[in-house]
Motif scaffolding. Structure first.
Motif, PDB file in Angstrom:
ATOM      1  N   ALA A  94       0.833  -1.218   0.000  1.00 39.78           N
ATOM      2  CA  ALA A  94       0.000   0.000   0.000  1.00 39.78           C
ATOM      3  C   ALA A  94       0.862   1.260   0.000  1.00 39.78           C
ATOM      4  O   ALA A  94       0.596   2.207  -0.740  1.00 39.78           O
ATOM      5  N   HIS A  95       1.924   1.256   0.828  1.00 35.67           N
ATOM      6  CA  HIS A  95       2.686   2.495   0.995  1.00 35.67           C
ATOM      7  C   HIS A  95       3.677   2.758  -0.136  1.00 35.67           C
ATOM      8  O   HIS A  95       3.499   3.677  -0.929  1.00 35.67           O
ATOM      9  N   ARG A  96       4.729   1.906  -0.239  1.00 30.46           N
ATOM     10  CA  ARG A  96       5.813   2.262  -1.166  1.00 30.46           C
ATOM     11  C   ARG A  96       5.457   1.985  -2.618  1.00 30.46           C
ATOM     12  O   ARG A  96       5.915   2.684  -3.524  1.00 30.46           O
ATOM     13  N   ALA A  99       0.872   3.841  -2.981  1.00 36.69           N
ATOM     14  CA  ALA A  99       0.673   5.258  -2.634  1.00 36.69           C
ATOM     15  C   ALA A  99       1.727   6.135  -3.305  1.00 36.69           C
ATOM     16  O   ALA A  99       1.411   7.202  -3.823  1.00 36.69           O
ATOM     17  N   HIS A 100       2.997   5.668  -3.305  1.00 32.59           N
ATOM     18  CA  HIS A 100       4.075   6.547  -3.780  1.00 32.59           C
ATOM     19  C   HIS A 100       4.674   6.144  -5.117  1.00 32.59           C
ATOM     20  O   HIS A 100       5.501   6.890  -5.658  1.00 32.59           O
ATOM     21  N   ARG A 101       4.326   4.964  -5.643  1.00 33.44           N
ATOM     22  CA  ARG A 101       4.890   4.541  -6.926  1.00 33.44           C
ATOM     23  C   ARG A 101       6.412   4.616  -6.907  1.00 33.44           C
ATOM     24  O   ARG A 101       7.029   5.025  -7.897  1.00 33.44           O
ATOM     25  N   ASP A 131      -6.330   8.298   1.280  1.00 32.41           N
ATOM     26  CA  ASP A 131      -6.068   8.999   2.546  1.00 32.41           C
ATOM     27  C   ASP A 131      -4.585   9.356   2.673  1.00 32.41           C
ATOM     28  O   ASP A 131      -4.241  10.432   3.150  1.00 32.41           O
ATOM     29  N   HIS A 132      -3.715   8.445   2.241  1.00 33.56           N
ATOM     30  CA  HIS A 132      -2.285   8.691   2.427  1.00 33.56           C
ATOM     31  C   HIS A 132      -1.765   9.783   1.489  1.00 33.56           C
ATOM     32  O   HIS A 132      -0.941  10.615   1.884  1.00 33.56           O
ATOM     33  N   ARG A 133      -2.243   9.795   0.273  1.00 34.15           N
ATOM     34  CA  ARG A 133      -1.815  10.862  -0.652  1.00 34.15           C
ATOM     35  C   ARG A 133      -2.320  12.225  -0.165  1.00 34.15           C
ATOM     36  O   ARG A 133      -1.611  13.230  -0.266  1.00 34.15           O
ATOM     37  N   HIS A 135      -2.812  12.936   2.934  1.00 39.23           N
ATOM     38  CA  HIS A 135      -1.946  13.229   4.088  1.00 39.23           C
ATOM     39  C   HIS A 135      -0.635  13.884   3.635  1.00 39.23           C
ATOM     40  O   HIS A 135      -0.174  14.855   4.243  1.00 39.23           O
ATOM     41  N   HIS A 136      -0.026  13.377   2.573  1.00 43.46           N
ATOM     42  CA  HIS A 136       1.234  13.964   2.098  1.00 43.46           C
ATOM     43  C   HIS A 136       1.019  15.342   1.481  1.00 43.46           C
ATOM     44  O   HIS A 136       1.820  16.236   1.668  1.00 43.46           O
ATOM     45  N   LYS A 137      -0.053  15.491   0.738  1.00 41.80           N
ATOM     46  CA  LYS A 137      -0.273  16.763   0.035  1.00 41.80           C
ATOM     47  C   LYS A 137      -0.661  17.886   1.004  1.00 41.80           C
ATOM     48  O   LYS A 137      -0.306  19.032   0.794  1.00 41.80           O
ATOM     49  N   TYR A 275      12.622  12.281   6.507  1.00 42.10           N
ATOM     50  CA  TYR A 275      13.153  11.995   5.165  1.00 42.10           C
ATOM     51  C   TYR A 275      12.019  11.639   4.205  1.00 42.10           C
ATOM     52  O   TYR A 275      11.946  12.151   3.087  1.00 42.10           O
ATOM     53  N   HIS A 276      11.135  10.748   4.653  1.00 39.28           N
ATOM     54  CA  HIS A 276      10.073  10.272   3.774  1.00 39.28           C
ATOM     55  C   HIS A 276       9.164  11.408   3.286  1.00 39.28           C
ATOM     56  O   HIS A 276       8.742  11.413   2.128  1.00 39.28           O
ATOM     57  N   HIS A 277       8.865  12.369   4.158  1.00 39.38           N
ATOM     58  CA  HIS A 277       8.004  13.476   3.696  1.00 39.38           C
ATOM     59  C   HIS A 277       8.752  14.417   2.751  1.00 39.38           C
ATOM     60  O   HIS A 277       8.131  15.074   1.926  1.00 39.38           O
TER      61      HIS A 277
HETATM   62 ZN    ZN Z   1       4.057   8.080   2.615  1.00 38.99          ZN
END
Ligand code: ZN
Ligand code: ST9
Ligand code: ZN
Length: 341
Positions: A94-96, A99-101, A131-133, A135-137, A275-277
Protein backbone atom coordinates in the motif's frame (compact mmCIF):
# COMPACT_ATOMS: atom_id res chain seq x y z
CA UNK A 1 -14.31 51.29 29.94
CA UNK A 2 -15.00 54.71 28.41
CA UNK A 3 -11.31 55.03 27.80
CA UNK A 4 -11.26 51.56 26.34
CA UNK A 5 -14.14 52.35 23.95
CA UNK A 6 -12.48 55.58 22.89
CA UNK A 7 -9.33 53.66 22.10
CA UNK A 8 -11.28 51.09 20.19
CA UNK A 9 -12.99 53.65 17.98
CA UNK A 10 -9.88 55.67 17.29
CA UNK A 11 -7.85 52.64 16.25
CA UNK A 12 -10.85 51.13 14.43
CA UNK A 13 -10.04 47.70 15.87
CA UNK A 14 -12.92 45.28 16.55
CA UNK A 15 -13.78 45.21 20.25
CA UNK A 16 -11.70 42.40 21.77
CA UNK A 17 -13.69 39.53 23.23
CA UNK A 18 -13.08 37.63 26.42
CA UNK A 19 -11.84 34.24 25.23
CA UNK A 20 -11.58 32.17 28.32
CA UNK A 21 -13.03 28.63 28.21
CA UNK A 22 -11.72 28.28 24.68
CA UNK A 23 -8.44 26.53 24.27
CA UNK A 24 -5.65 27.92 22.18
CA UNK A 25 -5.90 24.97 19.78
CA UNK A 26 -9.64 25.44 19.27
CA UNK A 27 -8.94 29.06 18.41
CA UNK A 28 -6.39 28.07 15.81
CA UNK A 29 -8.79 25.52 14.34
CA UNK A 30 -11.59 28.06 14.29
CA UNK A 31 -9.35 30.60 12.55
CA UNK A 32 -8.19 28.05 9.99
CA UNK A 33 -11.74 26.92 9.33
CA UNK A 34 -13.28 30.37 9.10
CA UNK A 35 -10.63 31.35 6.56
CA UNK A 36 -11.90 28.47 4.43
CA UNK A 37 -15.45 29.71 4.86
CA UNK A 38 -17.09 26.97 6.91
CA UNK A 39 -17.66 26.36 10.60
CA UNK A 40 -15.00 24.77 12.78
CA UNK A 41 -14.55 21.00 12.96
CA UNK A 42 -16.97 19.41 15.40
CA UNK A 43 -16.40 15.75 16.14
CA UNK A 44 -19.25 13.50 15.13
CA UNK A 45 -18.44 10.25 16.87
CA UNK A 46 -18.99 7.04 14.87
CA UNK A 47 -20.13 4.71 17.64
CA UNK A 48 -19.89 1.58 15.49
CA UNK A 49 -16.13 2.13 15.28
CA UNK A 50 -15.80 3.03 18.96
CA UNK A 51 -17.50 -0.23 19.93
CA UNK A 52 -15.43 -2.25 17.45
CA UNK A 53 -12.18 -0.78 18.83
CA UNK A 54 -13.36 -1.36 22.43
CA UNK A 55 -13.92 -5.04 21.65
CA UNK A 56 -10.67 -5.33 19.67
CA UNK A 57 -8.61 -3.92 22.53
CA UNK A 58 -10.24 -5.97 25.26
CA UNK A 59 -10.01 -9.15 23.21
CA UNK A 60 -6.47 -8.22 22.08
CA UNK A 61 -5.20 -7.87 25.66
CA UNK A 62 -6.74 -11.23 26.53
CA UNK A 63 -5.10 -12.61 23.36
CA UNK A 64 -1.70 -11.32 24.52
CA UNK A 65 -2.21 -13.09 27.85
CA UNK A 66 -3.11 -16.34 26.07
CA UNK A 67 -0.21 -15.99 23.65
CA UNK A 68 2.29 -15.72 26.50
CA UNK A 69 0.79 -18.21 28.96
CA UNK A 70 -1.28 -20.72 26.98
CA UNK A 71 -0.24 -20.97 23.32
CA UNK A 72 2.41 -23.28 21.89
CA UNK A 73 5.72 -21.90 20.59
CA UNK A 74 4.61 -22.58 17.04
CA UNK A 75 1.57 -20.35 17.51
CA UNK A 76 3.81 -17.61 18.89
CA UNK A 77 5.98 -17.81 15.77
CA UNK A 78 2.88 -17.85 13.56
CA UNK A 79 1.63 -14.67 15.25
CA UNK A 80 4.91 -12.96 14.37
CA UNK A 81 4.83 -14.22 10.78
CA UNK A 82 1.25 -13.06 10.15
CA UNK A 83 2.15 -9.61 11.53
CA UNK A 84 5.33 -9.50 9.42
CA UNK A 85 3.59 -10.52 6.19
CA UNK A 86 0.56 -8.30 6.80
CA UNK A 87 3.01 -5.49 7.60
CA UNK A 88 4.69 -5.96 4.20
CA UNK A 89 1.28 -5.67 2.55
CA UNK A 90 1.18 -2.19 4.10
CA UNK A 91 4.81 -1.03 3.82
CA UNK A 92 5.99 -2.64 0.56
CA UNK A 93 2.48 -2.74 -0.93
CA UNK A 94 0.00 0.00 0.00
CA UNK A 95 2.69 2.49 1.00
CA UNK A 96 5.81 2.26 -1.17
CA UNK A 97 4.26 0.68 -4.26
CA UNK A 98 0.70 1.96 -4.56
CA UNK A 99 0.67 5.26 -2.63
CA UNK A 100 4.08 6.55 -3.78
CA UNK A 101 4.89 4.54 -6.93
CA UNK A 102 8.47 4.38 -5.67
CA UNK A 103 9.04 1.17 -7.67
CA UNK A 104 7.15 -1.04 -10.12
CA UNK A 105 5.95 -4.59 -9.42
CA UNK A 106 5.21 -7.53 -11.72
CA UNK A 107 1.70 -8.97 -11.60
CA UNK A 108 2.45 -11.95 -9.27
CA UNK A 109 4.02 -9.61 -6.72
CA UNK A 110 1.08 -7.22 -6.95
CA UNK A 111 -1.35 -10.07 -6.30
CA UNK A 112 0.66 -11.30 -3.29
CA UNK A 113 0.95 -7.78 -1.85
CA UNK A 114 -2.77 -7.22 -2.34
CA UNK A 115 -3.54 -10.41 -0.38
CA UNK A 116 -1.09 -9.43 2.37
CA UNK A 117 -2.56 -5.92 2.49
CA UNK A 118 -5.99 -7.51 2.94
CA UNK A 119 -4.60 -9.57 5.86
CA UNK A 120 -3.68 -6.28 7.58
CA UNK A 121 -7.28 -4.97 7.29
CA UNK A 122 -6.51 -1.24 7.13
CA UNK A 123 -9.14 -0.40 4.51
CA UNK A 124 -8.77 -1.47 0.88
CA UNK A 125 -5.74 -0.25 -1.07
CA UNK A 126 -7.71 2.42 -2.94
CA UNK A 127 -9.04 4.05 0.25
CA UNK A 128 -5.71 3.62 2.11
CA UNK A 129 -3.82 5.27 -0.73
CA UNK A 130 -6.32 8.10 -1.16
CA UNK A 131 -6.07 9.00 2.55
CA UNK A 132 -2.28 8.69 2.43
CA UNK A 133 -1.82 10.86 -0.65
CA UNK A 134 -4.07 13.49 0.91
CA UNK A 135 -1.95 13.23 4.09
CA UNK A 136 1.23 13.96 2.10
CA UNK A 137 -0.27 16.76 0.04
CA UNK A 138 -1.89 18.58 2.99
CA UNK A 139 0.24 17.39 5.94
CA UNK A 140 -0.78 18.71 9.37
CA UNK A 141 -3.71 20.80 8.10
CA UNK A 142 -7.49 20.32 8.31
CA UNK A 143 -7.36 18.42 5.00
CA UNK A 144 -4.99 15.81 6.49
CA UNK A 145 -7.17 12.84 7.56
CA UNK A 146 -4.98 12.27 10.64
CA UNK A 147 -3.84 15.85 11.25
CA UNK A 148 -1.16 15.58 13.96
CA UNK A 149 -1.88 19.20 15.02
CA UNK A 150 -4.86 17.73 16.86
CA UNK A 151 -2.55 15.74 19.14
CA UNK A 152 -1.36 12.17 19.69
CA UNK A 153 -4.73 10.53 20.28
CA UNK A 154 -6.42 11.97 17.20
CA UNK A 155 -3.58 11.20 14.79
CA UNK A 156 -3.10 7.72 16.28
CA UNK A 157 -6.61 6.26 16.51
CA UNK A 158 -9.10 9.08 17.12
CA UNK A 159 -9.43 9.94 13.43
CA UNK A 160 -10.92 6.49 12.79
CA UNK A 161 -13.73 7.09 15.29
CA UNK A 162 -15.10 10.40 14.02
CA UNK A 163 -16.43 11.77 10.73
CA UNK A 164 -13.74 13.38 8.60
CA UNK A 165 -13.26 17.15 8.33
CA UNK A 166 -14.94 18.56 5.20
CA UNK A 167 -11.56 19.71 3.87
CA UNK A 168 -10.43 16.07 3.60
CA UNK A 169 -13.23 15.47 1.10
CA UNK A 170 -12.98 18.85 -0.67
CA UNK A 171 -9.20 19.00 -1.05
CA UNK A 172 -8.98 15.22 -1.37
CA UNK A 173 -10.81 15.52 -4.68
CA UNK A 174 -7.69 17.20 -6.12
CA UNK A 175 -5.65 14.02 -5.68
CA UNK A 176 -5.19 11.95 -8.84
CA UNK A 177 -6.18 8.30 -8.38
CA UNK A 178 -6.25 7.29 -12.06
CA UNK A 179 -3.18 5.04 -11.74
CA UNK A 180 -4.98 2.89 -9.17
CA UNK A 181 -8.16 2.89 -11.23
CA UNK A 182 -6.05 1.40 -14.04
CA UNK A 183 -4.68 -1.42 -11.83
CA UNK A 184 -7.05 -4.42 -12.00
CA UNK A 185 -5.52 -5.94 -8.83
CA UNK A 186 -6.48 -2.84 -6.82
CA UNK A 187 -9.95 -2.60 -8.33
CA UNK A 188 -10.61 -6.32 -7.78
CA UNK A 189 -9.73 -5.97 -4.11
CA UNK A 190 -11.90 -2.84 -3.80
CA UNK A 191 -14.88 -4.65 -5.30
CA UNK A 192 -14.63 -7.80 -3.18
CA UNK A 193 -13.11 -6.30 -0.02
CA UNK A 194 -15.91 -7.37 2.30
CA UNK A 195 -15.48 -10.99 1.21
CA UNK A 196 -11.67 -10.93 1.15
CA UNK A 197 -11.12 -9.41 4.63
CA UNK A 198 -12.84 -12.19 6.63
CA UNK A 199 -10.88 -14.79 4.64
CA UNK A 200 -7.38 -13.26 4.69
CA UNK A 201 -7.39 -11.24 7.92
CA UNK A 202 -9.29 -13.69 10.11
CA UNK A 203 -10.20 -17.17 8.75
CA UNK A 204 -6.81 -18.26 7.38
CA UNK A 205 -4.59 -16.73 10.11
CA UNK A 206 -6.85 -18.11 12.87
CA UNK A 207 -7.47 -21.59 11.42
CA UNK A 208 -3.88 -22.48 10.42
CA UNK A 209 -2.56 -23.14 13.98
CA UNK A 210 -5.74 -25.05 14.86
CA UNK A 211 -5.64 -27.23 11.72
CA UNK A 212 -1.88 -27.83 11.39
CA UNK A 213 -0.68 -28.18 14.99
CA UNK A 214 -3.82 -28.55 17.01
CA UNK A 215 -3.79 -25.19 18.80
CA UNK A 216 -6.91 -24.53 20.85
CA UNK A 217 -9.30 -22.58 18.59
CA UNK A 218 -10.16 -20.16 21.42
CA UNK A 219 -6.44 -19.29 21.79
CA UNK A 220 -6.22 -18.89 18.01
CA UNK A 221 -9.05 -16.38 17.82
CA UNK A 222 -7.80 -14.12 20.61
CA UNK A 223 -4.04 -14.30 19.97
CA UNK A 224 -3.87 -14.46 16.19
CA UNK A 225 -7.19 -12.87 15.29
CA UNK A 226 -7.39 -10.08 17.87
CA UNK A 227 -3.96 -9.47 19.41
CA UNK A 228 -2.01 -9.73 16.15
CA UNK A 229 -4.46 -7.40 14.41
CA UNK A 230 -4.52 -4.84 17.24
CA UNK A 231 -0.72 -4.68 17.62
CA UNK A 232 -0.24 -4.34 13.84
CA UNK A 233 -2.66 -1.42 13.80
CA UNK A 234 -0.89 0.33 16.67
CA UNK A 235 2.55 -0.14 15.09
CA UNK A 236 1.21 1.38 11.86
CA UNK A 237 -0.56 4.24 13.61
CA UNK A 238 2.68 5.22 15.40
CA UNK A 239 3.91 6.54 12.05
CA UNK A 240 1.04 9.03 12.01
CA UNK A 241 1.27 9.94 15.70
CA UNK A 242 4.76 9.45 17.24
CA UNK A 243 6.68 10.09 13.99
CA UNK A 244 4.78 13.37 13.61
CA UNK A 245 5.54 14.48 17.18
CA UNK A 246 8.86 13.17 18.58
CA UNK A 247 12.25 12.96 16.89
CA UNK A 248 14.80 14.89 14.88
CA UNK A 249 14.31 16.74 11.59
CA UNK A 250 17.62 16.39 9.71
CA UNK A 251 16.13 17.02 6.26
CA UNK A 252 13.51 19.71 6.89
CA UNK A 253 13.09 21.38 10.27
CA UNK A 254 10.07 23.36 9.08
CA UNK A 255 7.73 20.34 8.82
CA UNK A 256 6.09 18.15 11.47
CA UNK A 257 7.33 14.64 10.52
CA UNK A 258 10.39 13.29 12.37
CA UNK A 259 13.06 10.58 12.33
CA UNK A 260 12.03 8.11 15.03
CA UNK A 261 14.02 4.92 15.69
CA UNK A 262 11.32 3.35 17.89
CA UNK A 263 8.74 3.73 15.14
CA UNK A 264 11.18 2.38 12.53
CA UNK A 265 11.63 -0.75 14.66
CA UNK A 266 7.87 -1.19 15.19
CA UNK A 267 6.86 -0.43 11.60
CA UNK A 268 9.43 -2.38 9.55
CA UNK A 269 11.46 0.68 8.57
CA UNK A 270 8.74 3.31 8.24
CA UNK A 271 9.90 5.56 11.08
CA UNK A 272 12.35 7.69 9.06
CA UNK A 273 9.49 9.98 8.46
CA UNK A 274 11.18 13.39 8.11
CA UNK A 275 13.15 11.99 5.17
CA UNK A 276 10.07 10.27 3.77
CA UNK A 277 8.00 13.48 3.70
CA UNK A 278 10.87 15.33 1.97
CA UNK A 279 11.63 12.55 -0.56
CA UNK A 280 8.42 10.45 -0.73
CA UNK A 281 9.37 8.80 -4.03
CA UNK A 282 12.44 7.02 -2.55
CA UNK A 283 11.67 3.27 -2.33
CA UNK A 284 13.83 3.07 0.83
CA UNK A 285 11.59 5.58 2.68
CA UNK A 286 14.83 6.56 4.41
CA UNK A 287 18.20 7.98 3.46
CA UNK A 288 20.34 5.01 4.43
CA UNK A 289 18.13 2.09 3.48
CA UNK A 290 19.43 -1.18 4.90
CA UNK A 291 22.11 0.42 7.02
CA UNK A 292 19.53 1.82 9.40
CA UNK A 293 16.61 -0.26 10.70
CA UNK A 294 14.66 -0.93 7.51
CA UNK A 295 13.60 -4.55 6.83
CA UNK A 296 11.12 -3.49 4.13
CA UNK A 297 13.99 -2.10 2.06
CA UNK A 298 15.90 -5.39 2.43
CA UNK A 299 12.85 -7.28 1.19
CA UNK A 300 12.43 -4.91 -1.77
CA UNK A 301 16.13 -5.31 -2.65
CA UNK A 302 15.60 -9.07 -2.63
CA UNK A 303 12.51 -8.80 -4.80
CA UNK A 304 14.39 -6.62 -7.26
CA UNK A 305 17.12 -9.30 -7.56
CA UNK A 306 14.52 -11.78 -8.83
CA UNK A 307 13.01 -9.11 -11.10
CA UNK A 308 9.59 -8.90 -9.41
CA UNK A 309 10.31 -5.36 -8.26
CA UNK A 310 11.93 -3.03 -10.80
CA UNK A 311 12.52 0.65 -11.62
CA UNK A 312 13.27 1.35 -7.95
CA UNK A 313 13.51 5.12 -7.47
CA UNK A 314 15.93 6.74 -5.07
CA UNK A 315 17.60 10.08 -4.32
CA UNK A 316 21.23 11.00 -4.98
CA UNK A 317 23.59 11.64 -2.06
CA UNK A 318 24.26 15.06 -3.51
CA UNK A 319 20.60 16.02 -3.50
CA UNK A 320 20.22 14.81 0.10
CA UNK A 321 23.29 16.78 1.19
CA UNK A 322 22.02 19.97 -0.41
CA UNK A 323 18.66 19.60 1.25
CA UNK A 324 20.21 18.84 4.65
CA UNK A 325 22.31 21.99 4.35
CA UNK A 326 19.41 24.17 3.24
CA UNK A 327 16.58 23.11 5.56
CA UNK A 328 17.91 20.52 8.06
CA UNK A 329 18.02 20.92 11.86
CA UNK A 330 21.75 20.09 11.98
CA UNK A 331 21.44 16.56 13.37
CA UNK A 332 22.63 14.90 10.13
CA UNK A 333 26.36 15.42 9.77
CA UNK A 334 28.25 14.07 6.75
CA UNK A 335 31.73 12.67 7.44
CA UNK A 336 33.49 14.81 4.84
CA UNK A 337 32.09 17.93 6.51
CA UNK A 338 33.18 17.01 10.05
CA UNK A 339 36.81 17.08 8.87
CA UNK A 340 36.57 20.75 7.99
CA UNK A 341 35.76 20.31 4.26
ZN1 ZN B 1 4.06 8.08 2.61
C1 ST9 C 1 -6.51 1.90 9.39
C2 ST9 C 1 -5.80 2.77 8.40
O1 ST9 C 1 -6.02 1.57 10.40
C3 ST9 C 1 -4.40 3.07 8.86
C4 ST9 C 1 -3.70 3.95 7.91
C5 ST9 C 1 -2.35 4.34 8.46
C6 ST9 C 1 -1.52 5.06 7.50
C7 ST9 C 1 -0.09 5.11 7.99
C8 ST9 C 1 0.83 5.62 6.96
C9 ST9 C 1 2.24 5.64 7.39
C10 ST9 C 1 3.20 5.02 6.43
C11 ST9 C 1 3.19 3.53 6.35
C12 ST9 C 1 3.46 2.82 7.64
C13 ST9 C 1 3.28 1.36 7.59
C14 ST9 C 1 3.62 0.66 8.88
C15 ST9 C 1 3.25 -0.76 8.89
C16 ST9 C 1 3.55 -1.47 10.14
C17 ST9 C 1 2.87 -2.77 10.23
C18 ST9 C 1 2.97 -3.49 11.56
N1 ST9 C 1 -9.91 12.02 -0.35
O2 ST9 C 1 -14.18 7.70 4.87
P1 ST9 C 1 -15.60 8.16 4.69
C19 ST9 C 1 -14.89 11.17 0.47
S1 ST9 C 1 -8.10 1.35 8.98
C20 ST9 C 1 -10.96 12.28 -1.12
O3 ST9 C 1 -16.66 7.15 4.91
P2 ST9 C 1 -16.67 9.65 6.95
C21 ST9 C 1 -15.24 10.07 -0.50
O4 ST9 C 1 -16.12 10.55 -1.47
C22 ST9 C 1 -8.58 0.31 10.29
N2 ST9 C 1 -12.21 12.00 -0.78
O5 ST9 C 1 -15.82 9.47 5.60
C23 ST9 C 1 -15.92 9.07 0.42
O6 ST9 C 1 -16.80 8.21 -0.25
P3 ST9 C 1 -16.24 6.91 -1.04
C24 ST9 C 1 -9.90 -0.34 10.01
C25 ST9 C 1 -12.42 11.40 0.40
O7 ST9 C 1 -18.11 9.38 6.70
C26 ST9 C 1 -16.68 9.96 1.37
O8 ST9 C 1 -15.84 11.10 1.52
N3 ST9 C 1 -10.92 0.59 9.63
C27 ST9 C 1 -11.37 11.08 1.25
O9 ST9 C 1 -16.28 10.97 7.50
C28 ST9 C 1 -16.96 9.33 2.71
O10 ST9 C 1 -15.72 8.78 3.24
C29 ST9 C 1 -11.53 1.47 10.47
O11 ST9 C 1 -11.20 1.53 11.60
C30 ST9 C 1 -10.06 11.42 0.84
N4 ST9 C 1 -8.99 11.15 1.60
O12 ST9 C 1 -16.15 8.48 7.90
C31 ST9 C 1 -12.62 2.40 10.01
N5 ST9 C 1 -11.86 10.48 2.35
O13 ST9 C 1 -15.35 6.18 -0.12
C32 ST9 C 1 -12.47 2.92 8.66
C33 ST9 C 1 -13.19 10.44 2.18
O14 ST9 C 1 -17.47 6.16 -1.39
N6 ST9 C 1 -13.08 4.19 8.41
N7 ST9 C 1 -13.54 10.99 1.00
O15 ST9 C 1 -15.51 7.44 -2.25
C34 ST9 C 1 -14.34 4.66 8.69
O16 ST9 C 1 -15.15 4.04 9.34
C35 ST9 C 1 -14.67 6.02 8.14
O17 ST9 C 1 -13.76 6.32 7.11
C36 ST9 C 1 -14.61 7.16 9.21
C37 ST9 C 1 -14.89 8.51 8.51
C38 ST9 C 1 -15.66 6.94 10.28
C39 ST9 C 1 -13.22 7.22 9.84
ZN1 ZN D 1 3.29 11.41 7.67
Amino acid sequence: SALFLAEATTTEEPVPQVINRTTHRQNINAKQSSKLGHPRYRWQIVWRNVLAFAYLHTAGLYGLYLLVFACTGKTFLWCYLVALFGGQGITAGAHRLWAHRSYKAKLPLRIILMILQTAAFQNHIYEWVRDHRVHHKFTDTDADPHNAQRGFFFSHIGWLMVKKHKDVMIKGKTVDMSDLEADPVVMFQKKFYLVLVPIFCFAIPVLVPWYFWGENIWNCWFSIGMFRYAISLHFTWLVNSAAHIWGTKPYDKTIGPTENLGVAIAAFGEGWHNYHHVFPWDYKAAELGNYKVNPTTMILDGLSKIGWAYDLKTVSVDMVKKRVKRTGDGTRVFNDETSGN
